[in-house]
Design a protein around this motif. Structure first.
Motif, PDB file in Angstrom:
ATOM      1  N   HIS A  32     -44.750   8.234 -17.471  1.00 14.50           N
ATOM      2  CA  HIS A  32     -45.295   9.584 -17.296  1.00 14.50           C
ATOM      3  C   HIS A  32     -44.841  10.256 -16.007  1.00 14.50           C
ATOM      4  O   HIS A  32     -45.196  11.393 -15.731  1.00 14.50           O
ATOM      5  N   THR A  33     -44.061   9.572 -15.225  1.00 16.48           N
ATOM      6  CA  THR A  33     -43.578  10.169 -13.980  1.00 16.48           C
ATOM      7  C   THR A  33     -42.207   9.566 -13.683  1.00 16.48           C
ATOM      8  O   THR A  33     -41.651   8.847 -14.505  1.00 16.48           O
ATOM      9  N   THR A  34     -41.655   9.865 -12.537  1.00 15.62           N
ATOM     10  CA  THR A  34     -40.344   9.312 -12.215  1.00 15.62           C
ATOM     11  C   THR A  34     -40.426   7.794 -12.102  1.00 15.62           C
ATOM     12  O   THR A  34     -41.474   7.241 -11.787  1.00 15.62           O
ATOM     13  N   VAL A  35     -39.321   7.141 -12.368  1.00 16.35           N
ATOM     14  CA  VAL A  35     -39.248   5.680 -12.278  1.00 16.35           C
ATOM     15  C   VAL A  35     -38.664   5.327 -10.922  1.00 16.35           C
ATOM     16  O   VAL A  35     -37.504   5.614 -10.647  1.00 16.35           O
ATOM     17  N   ILE A  36     -39.477   4.734 -10.092  1.00 15.98           N
ATOM     18  CA  ILE A  36     -39.060   4.402  -8.734  1.00 15.98           C
ATOM     19  C   ILE A  36     -38.496   2.989  -8.733  1.00 15.98           C
ATOM     20  O   ILE A  36     -39.083   2.079  -9.318  1.00 15.98           O
ATOM     21  N   TYR A  37     -37.348   2.799  -8.080  1.00 13.87           N
ATOM     22  CA  TYR A  37     -36.664   1.511  -8.194  1.00 13.87           C
ATOM     23  C   TYR A  37     -37.469   0.346  -7.653  1.00 13.87           C
ATOM     24  O   TYR A  37     -37.272  -0.793  -8.049  1.00 13.87           O
ATOM     25  N   TRP A  38     -38.420   0.585  -6.758  1.00  2.41           N
ATOM     26  CA  TRP A  38     -39.198  -0.540  -6.234  1.00  2.41           C
ATOM     27  C   TRP A  38     -40.465  -0.812  -7.057  1.00  2.41           C
ATOM     28  O   TRP A  38     -41.201  -1.736  -6.757  1.00  2.41           O
ATOM     29  N   ASN A  39     -40.707  -0.025  -8.093  1.00  2.00           N
ATOM     30  CA  ASN A  39     -41.841  -0.290  -8.973  1.00  2.00           C
ATOM     31  C   ASN A  39     -41.398  -1.340  -9.995  1.00  2.00           C
ATOM     32  O   ASN A  39     -40.875  -1.028 -11.058  1.00  2.00           O
ATOM     33  N   LEU A  40     -41.627  -2.602  -9.676  1.00  2.10           N
ATOM     34  CA  LEU A  40     -41.069  -3.695 -10.452  1.00  2.10           C
ATOM     35  C   LEU A  40     -41.691  -3.854 -11.837  1.00  2.10           C
ATOM     36  O   LEU A  40     -41.183  -4.616 -12.654  1.00  2.10           O
TER      37      LEU A  40
END
Length: 198
Positions: free
Chosen positions: A113-121
């Protein structure tokens, strides 16, 4: 359109079955013996979380979600497609499993539902996970809907199959289209001090 809550499928029979499955988990001694033998000095660090996940309250909650989703998917007419907000939480795998078990169409799309942040494992796995070689593979959606090039790049760089990524529009930001574009600087703002609170 019909809206229901997942807990509307709760019944005494379902609760009994959850308790029965949980009891079967408790009887499996290998659940504790194998990691205890192989984790060596790490066991004290992981013991509490591990036992909760496989025999404790977390395990019981997982069994409850699995049975609730199975009950819901069994009572639902066959669906041609489905969308869900993807955060890769444990209930999502129960939902995907139930969706497939009751033969709903292979058009299940997970949408972050939002941007995919590279550190969100939570969004990323070992690339072999995406192969879906047998019934014991991690339940995955048929496609992932991403709302920008950065999110797409994050999934591709992680090894997610490109053909399983679809572009979608972030409807939550459509209100920005109605804002009037004004290139002129507001003269009242010139010379004013801005305070930044950190």
């Amino acid at each position: 359109k019909v809206h229901v809550t997942l807990y509307s499928f709760l019944s005494l029979k379902l609760l009994y079955y959850v308790l029965y499955e949980w009891y079967k988990l408790l009887k499996l001694k290998s659940i504790v013996e194998i990691p205890l033998k192989n984790s060596h000095s790490y066991w004290p660090l992981i013991e509490e979380d591990y036992l909760s996940s496989l025999t404790g309250i977390t395990a019981m909650k997982g069994l409850l979600y699995l049975n609730l989703f199975e009950q819901a998917m069994a009572s639902l007419p066959i669906q041609t497609r489905g969308f869900y907000l993807q955060e890769n939480q444990s209930w999502e795998w129960a939902f995907i499993h139930a969706w497939r078990k009751y033969n709903h169409a292979n058009r299940l799309i997970g949408v972050p539902h939002t941007t995919v942040i590279y550190w969100n494992l939570r969004y990323f796995f070992d690339s072999r996970t995406y192969m879906q070689e047998d019934d014991s593979s991690l339940p995955m959606p048929d496609q992932v809907g991403v709302n920008g090039e950065m999110a797409r790049a994050a999934f591709v760089n992680d090894g997610y199959p490109k053909e399983d990524i679809v572009k979608v529009e972030a409807l939550r930001f459509l209100y920005l289209n109605s804002l009037k574009q004004n290139d002129q600087v507001d003269e009242k703002m010139i010379g004013k001090r801005n305070n930044l609170l950190v």
